[in-house]
Motif scaffolding. Structure first.
Motif, PDB file in Angstrom:
ATOM      1  N   ARG A   1       0.838  -1.202   0.000  1.00  0.00           N
ATOM      2  CA  ARG A   1       0.000   0.000   0.000  1.00  0.00           C
ATOM      3  C   ARG A   1       0.872   1.251   0.000  1.00  0.00           C
ATOM      4  N   ALA A   2       1.948   1.225   0.771  1.00  0.00           N
ATOM      5  CA  ALA A   2       2.849   2.375   0.814  1.00  0.00           C
ATOM      6  C   ALA A   2       3.580   2.567  -0.510  1.00  0.00           C
ATOM      7  N   THR A   3       4.038   1.454  -1.125  1.00  0.00           N
ATOM      8  CA  THR A   3       4.743   1.592  -2.400  1.00  0.00           C
ATOM      9  C   THR A   3       3.789   2.028  -3.507  1.00  0.00           C
ATOM     10  N   VAL A   4       2.554   1.524  -3.473  1.00  0.00           N
ATOM     11  CA  VAL A   4       1.561   1.965  -4.459  1.00  0.00           C
ATOM     12  C   VAL A   4       1.308   3.458  -4.317  1.00  0.00           C
ATOM     13  N   ARG A   5       1.196   3.939  -3.083  1.00  0.00           N
ATOM     14  CA  ARG A   5       0.954   5.362  -2.865  1.00  0.00           C
ATOM     15  C   ARG A   5       2.141   6.187  -3.359  1.00  0.00           C
ATOM     16  N   ALA A   6       3.365   5.710  -3.071  1.00  0.00           N
ATOM     17  CA  ALA A   6       4.549   6.434  -3.539  1.00  0.00           C
ATOM     18  C   ALA A   6       4.613   6.450  -5.059  1.00  0.00           C
ATOM     19  N   ASP A   7       4.288   5.310  -5.686  1.00  0.00           N
ATOM     20  CA  ASP A   7       4.280   5.251  -7.147  1.00  0.00           C
ATOM     21  C   ASP A   7       3.223   6.182  -7.718  1.00  0.00           C
ATOM     22  N   TRP A   8       2.064   6.262  -7.060  1.00  0.00           N
ATOM     23  CA  TRP A   8       0.974   7.117  -7.523  1.00  0.00           C
ATOM     24  C   TRP A   8       1.351   8.582  -7.446  1.00  0.00           C
ATOM     25  N   VAL A   9       1.980   8.972  -6.313  1.00  0.00           N
ATOM     26  CA  VAL A   9       2.341  10.375  -6.114  1.00  0.00           C
ATOM     27  C   VAL A   9       3.457  10.791  -7.062  1.00  0.00           C
ATOM     28  N   ASP A  10       4.448   9.909  -7.272  1.00  0.00           N
ATOM     29  CA  ASP A  10       5.615  10.263  -8.081  1.00  0.00           C
ATOM     30  C   ASP A  10       5.515   9.731  -9.503  1.00  0.00           C
ATOM     31  N   SER A  11       4.291   9.540  -9.985  1.00  0.00           N
ATOM     32  CA  SER A  11       4.120   8.852 -11.273  1.00  0.00           C
ATOM     33  C   SER A  11       4.668   9.633 -12.452  1.00  0.00           C
ATOM     34  N   GLU A  12       4.780  10.958 -12.338  1.00  0.00           N
ATOM     35  CA  GLU A  12       5.172  11.757 -13.491  1.00  0.00           C
ATOM     36  C   GLU A  12       6.679  11.743 -13.729  1.00  0.00           C
ATOM     37  N   ALA A  13       7.440  11.150 -12.797  1.00  0.00           N
ATOM     38  CA  ALA A  13       8.898  11.166 -12.967  1.00  0.00           C
ATOM     39  C   ALA A  13       9.314  10.434 -14.234  1.00  0.00           C
ATOM     40  N   ASP A  14       8.815   9.214 -14.445  1.00  0.00           N
ATOM     41  CA  ASP A  14       9.169   8.463 -15.656  1.00  0.00           C
ATOM     42  C   ASP A  14       8.646   9.151 -16.906  1.00  0.00           C
ATOM     43  N   THR A  15       7.409   9.671 -16.834  1.00  0.00           N
ATOM     44  CA  THR A  15       6.821  10.349 -17.988  1.00  0.00           C
ATOM     45  C   THR A  15       7.649  11.560 -18.386  1.00  0.00           C
ATOM     46  N   ARG A  16       8.111  12.325 -17.387  1.00  0.00           N
ATOM     47  CA  ARG A  16       8.920  13.506 -17.674  1.00  0.00           C
ATOM     48  C   ARG A  16      10.242  13.103 -18.330  1.00  0.00           C
ATOM     49  N   GLN A  17      10.857  12.049 -17.831  1.00  0.00           N
ATOM     50  CA  GLN A  17      12.125  11.599 -18.407  1.00  0.00           C
ATOM     51  C   GLN A  17      11.934  11.148 -19.849  1.00  0.00           C
ATOM     52  N   GLN A  18      10.871  10.379 -20.124  1.00  0.00           N
ATOM     53  CA  GLN A  18      10.604   9.908 -21.484  1.00  0.00           C
ATOM     54  C   GLN A  18      10.312  11.077 -22.416  1.00  0.00           C
ATOM     55  N   HIS A  19       9.550  12.051 -21.913  1.00  0.00           N
ATOM     56  CA  HIS A  19       9.204  13.199 -22.747  1.00  0.00           C
ATOM     57  C   HIS A  19      10.460  13.988 -23.124  1.00  0.00           C
ATOM     58  N   ILE A  20      11.361  14.202 -22.160  1.00  0.00           N
ATOM     59  CA  ILE A  20      12.579  14.970 -22.440  1.00  0.00           C
ATOM     60  C   ILE A  20      13.448  14.221 -23.450  1.00  0.00           C
ATOM     61  N   LEU A  21      13.579  12.911 -23.283  1.00  0.00           N
ATOM     62  CA  LEU A  21      14.388  12.136 -24.221  1.00  0.00           C
ATOM     63  C   LEU A  21      13.790  12.185 -25.625  1.00  0.00           C
ATOM     64  N   ARG A  22      12.452  12.041 -25.726  1.00  0.00           N
ATOM     65  CA  ARG A  22      11.804  12.100 -27.039  1.00  0.00           C
ATOM     66  C   ARG A  22      11.954  13.499 -27.635  1.00  0.00           C
ATOM     67  N   ASP A  23      11.855  14.514 -26.796  1.00  0.00           N
ATOM     68  CA  ASP A  23      12.002  15.890 -27.257  1.00  0.00           C
ATOM     69  C   ASP A  23      13.410  16.124 -27.806  1.00  0.00           C
ATOM     70  N   MET A  24      14.403  15.558 -27.144  1.00  0.00           N
ATOM     71  CA  MET A  24      15.784  15.702 -27.617  1.00  0.00           C
ATOM     72  C   MET A  24      15.993  15.010 -28.958  1.00  0.00           C
ATOM     73  N   LEU A  25      15.444  13.813 -29.096  1.00  0.00           N
ATOM     74  CA  LEU A  25      15.613  13.082 -30.360  1.00  0.00           C
ATOM     75  C   LEU A  25      14.887  13.791 -31.502  1.00  0.00           C
ATOM     76  N   ASP A  26      13.674  14.298 -31.229  1.00  0.00           N
ATOM     77  CA  ASP A  26      12.923  15.005 -32.275  1.00  0.00           C
ATOM     78  C   ASP A  26      13.620  16.293 -32.692  1.00  0.00           C
ATOM     79  N   GLY A  27      14.278  16.935 -31.729  1.00  0.00           N
ATOM     80  CA  GLY A  27      14.920  18.215 -32.033  1.00  0.00           C
ATOM     81  C   GLY A  27      16.421  18.115 -32.213  1.00  0.00           C
ATOM     82  N   ALA A  28      16.915  16.904 -32.561  1.00  0.00           N
ATOM     83  CA  ALA A  28      18.369  16.689 -32.650  1.00  0.00           C
ATOM     84  C   ALA A  28      19.025  17.622 -33.657  1.00  0.00           C
TER      85      ALA A  28
END
Length: 742
Positions: A208-235
């Motif tokens: 329950r605690a790990t699920v809550r932590a994953d829920w609260v911090d869920s945007e960390a992976d999304t932000r990392q993927q978005h920045i990487l995709r943004d870099m590749l698109d704008g290479a």
């Protein structure tokens, strides 16, 4: 879109279809998993039942082994054999072998079932997305819905593939082990049951605690993927401006955030449960041995020593199954956001199913009209009371500065958007009167931003219509002057766009999209800056071919290109808010004797007159005349829309239907007179006899699909006017309409 805003884009677009749980936990996520997969479980219930049967069979064989071992020891130590000792030994070994085989078979079968369920879910999601309103798809594109769904489905498939079978077997076998232990000795059975309960409470608290932590911090992976995709698109731009270090630092910051999140997620003890859970897992193995030995040495309690190895084996199986169940529960706990987004997509309302078109719902002709259309995006007004009439076969250009609503007009005409006010009409009827498939069958569209599918050139053109013969595809390609280019491709018409470094220029892409549109042989062709990437010579030749091949097709072209505008019958210039600045007459010339009546008008303080030629070009001067009358005070402000609609309807009817005995209406005379208590309109024409007061009234209360075609425009005329009187004198229709001011 800002980095890491996939989730927020969904929220901002109001696409959320389910309530987000305030306290996410393993059980809420299991409930969400059930809600998402319930239709698929019904479809594959046979396979699911087979999985359940295999799990039960594996459980029974696993339970038989320790019990046979107990009987074997009892026979060997106490000479109390219920069967021959070799048979008991062989039975114990065979039960473990059968258990191993059945568990492997069950896991493989569960894997295939999980993959079948995921495939069905994928197809249901694609079908659902394709049937969502365009407002959803626009917002969803901003939220990178395609990549998001692919990631979520892959995550769901991976977790189910790895854990569905083991979790089901572990749950069933765990219940069976407890029942077997209680049957052997209730005291030892209750001890293992109590320890198992404490273990489950502990792992649930951790999860329950790990699920809550994953829920609260869920945007960390999304932000990392978005920045990487943004870099590749704008290479290219990164290399051009030599700013690699800035984007490397940007990615490093996001990666550090992910690292910190993972540390918090996986390494922090929760309320002291982490070490306690490990201790309880060990005690499930050690506890029955200690308790069995203690009970054995007590003089008042008899526990046979040979029972202890069987209980220990059951306890070991119990501990193993608890760990397997815990791993599965932990894996499913990380599906919270994936399931939440999938529920969002599934729950968002789809467009209502369209009724099949019937012959009595066909439009009278292809006259296209926009009546009082208004459209805004947020606080920005794009169109305001915009009126436009396009006669069948007419070619008009819509031009004006960026932001004046040209693309919005294309979307409204194609019913990709619905107007906030006013209506779009086809053949004298509101566009909503027709089923969407029927309405769109009259249209084709080529936009400024051309999308080509990752498939063959042949299929890209053929997507414009159904079951297209190759000869028609080749004809369309020749028409847009692309056939020779296609023939030079590696596989000709079978060459796949985007494969093997096959990329077309923007001009070639536009012409390919135009071929896709022309394959329909549309009644109305809507073109939005369709020649922006073409050179002057190609453009001129393309227009020549287009006009020659489709002489009767209505063409509406949004353009800034003077060369294209010069080839149109009429040019409409848009100002801010969708106002009409000018409406240039046809480029065609007429001989002296065939010259139609000219637009003439007269206005004074109490009366205004207007004379119009009976052709589609008259509608724009009519709208301007009504506006001028309003500015002079001849029409009260609250009546302007009604007067405009009434006159537009009557004049359009005369232009479209005023033919008789081989001739047609040539001129329309309109007079407007303002009195103290009323405004009187008089409309006269020399067309076919027609009395609108004798037209049967429209049943506006009937369901849309049950209403007869036609009559709605005249319904507006009679609704907006207090008195309507018709006379025919000296070969002319005379209609007098009165609107009282009280």
């Amino acid at each position: 879109m800002a980095a890491g805003s996939t989730e927020s884009a969904l929220q901002a677009a109001d696409l959320r279809g389910t309530d987000r749980p305030q306290e996410p936990g393993p059980f809420t996520i299991l409930a969400a998993l059930w809600r998402v997969l319930r239709p698929e479980l019904r479809v594959h219930r046979k396979e699911v039942l087979q999985d359940l049967g295999l799990a039960l069979a594996a459980g029974v064989s696993g339970l038989a082994g320790p019990y046979l071992m107990y009987l074997f020891l009892r026979a060997a130590l106490r000479d109390d054999a219920v069967a021959p000792v070799p048979a008991l030994a062989l039975g114990a070994v065979a039960s473990y072998a059968i258990y191993a085989v059945l568990r492997s078979v069950h896991n493989n079968h569960a894997l295939k079932t999980a993959e079948a369920i995921i495939l069905t879910l994928k197809l249901r999601l694609v079908r659902a997305v394709m049937r969502k309103p365009l407002a959803f798809l626009d917002a969803a594109r901003q939220a990178q819905l395609t990549a998001m769904l692919a990631t979520d489905l892959d995550k769901l498939a991976t977790k189910l593939r790895q854990n569905a079978g083991p979790m089901l077997t572990a749950a069933l076998l765990g219940v069976g082990i407890l029942l077997a232990l209680i049957a052997l000795d209730w005291r030892l059975g209750l001890l293992v049951a109590g320890l198992s309960l404490v273990y489950l409470v502990g792992v649930l608290s951790i999860h329950r605690a790990t699920v809550r932590a994953d829920w609260v911090d869920s945007e960390a992976d999304t932000r990392q993927q978005h920045i990487l995709r943004d870099m590749l698109d704008g290479a290219r731009d990164i290399r051009l401006y030599q700013i690699q270090h800035l984007h490397e630092a940007r990615f490093a910051d996001s990666a550090e955030t992910v690292r910190q999140r993972d540390v918090r997620l996986h390494e922090t003890p929760v309320w002291g449960w982490n070490p306690l859970v490990d201790f309880i897992a060990a005690m499930i193995l050690l506890g029955p041995v200690l308790m069995g030995a203690w009970l054995h040495v007590r003089p008042d309690i008899t526990v046979p020593l040979e029972l202890v190895p069987a209980v220990l084996t059951y306890a070991a199986l119990m501990a193993s199954n608890l760990r397997s169940f815990s791993r599965g529960l932990q894996a499913i706990g990380f599906l919270g956001h994936a399931l939440d987004r999938l529920e969002t997509v599934i729950a968002y309302p789809e467009e209502p199913p369209q009724t099949p078109p019937a012959l009595d719902t066909m439009p009278d002709d292809q006259t296209l009209r926009l009546v009082g259309v208004g459209q805004r995006y947020g606080s920005r007004k794009i169109l305001d009371s915009f009126d436009l009439a396009v006669a069948p076969g007419e070619r008009i250009a819509l031009t004006g500065p960026s932001g004046t609503g040209k693309t919005t007009l294309a979307n409204l005409i194609l019913r990709l958007e619905e107007p906030d006010t006013g209506c779009v009409m086809l053949g004298g009827q509101p566009a909503q009167r027709f089923p969407l498939p029927l309405y769109l069958s009259y249209f084709a569209h080529v936009g400024h931003h051309t999308h080509l599918f990752h498939t063959s050139v042949h299929d890209n053109i053929a997507m414009g219509w159904r079951h297209v013969p190759f000869a028609d595809i080749e004809r369309a390609a020749r028409l847009v002057r692309l056939h020779d280019t296609i023939q030079r491709l590696p596989q000709g018409y079978d060459s796949v766009i985007g494969a093997d470094d096959l990329h077309l220029s923007q001009g070639q892409r536009q012409r390919l999209a135009l071929a896709r549109a022309l394959i329909r042989e549309p009644a109305v062709l809507v073109l939005d800056e369709f020649t922006s990437a073409l050179d002057s010579e190609t453009k001129a030749g393309l227009l020549d071919d287009l006009f020659a091949a489709f002489p009767g097709t209505t063409m509406i072209c949004m353009t800034h290109d003077a060369q294209v505008m010069a080839r149109m019958d009429r040019v409409v210039t848009l100002e801010s808010g969708g106002a009409l600045q000018s409406d240039e007459a046809s480029a065609e010339t007429c001989s002296e004797e065939d010259e139609p009546p000219q637009v003439t008008q007269h206005l004074d303080d109490m009366k205004a007159t207007l004379r119009l030629p009976a052709d589609a070009a008259a509608l724009e001067p009519l709208a301007q005349w009504v506006e001028t009358c309003a500015e002079r005070g001849l029409i009260p402000a609250e009546m302007v829309f009604h007067v405009n609609l009434v006159l537009d309807e009557l004049v359009s009817n005369t232009i479209t239907h005023g033919h008789w005995e081989g001739a047609g209406a040539t001129a329309i005379d309109i007079a407007l007179e303002r009195a103290d208590r009323a405004v009187t309109l008089t409309v006269q024409d020399d067309g076919a006899p027609f009395d609108p007061t004798r037209v049967d009234p429209v049943d506006t209360d009937a369901p849309l699909e049950q209403r007869a075609v036609g009559g709605l425009g005249l319904h507006f005329v009679r609704s907006f006017m207090n008195d309507v009187v018709y006379h025919r004198n000296d070969g002319r229709n005379r209609l007098t309409l009165t609107r009282r001011l009280d």
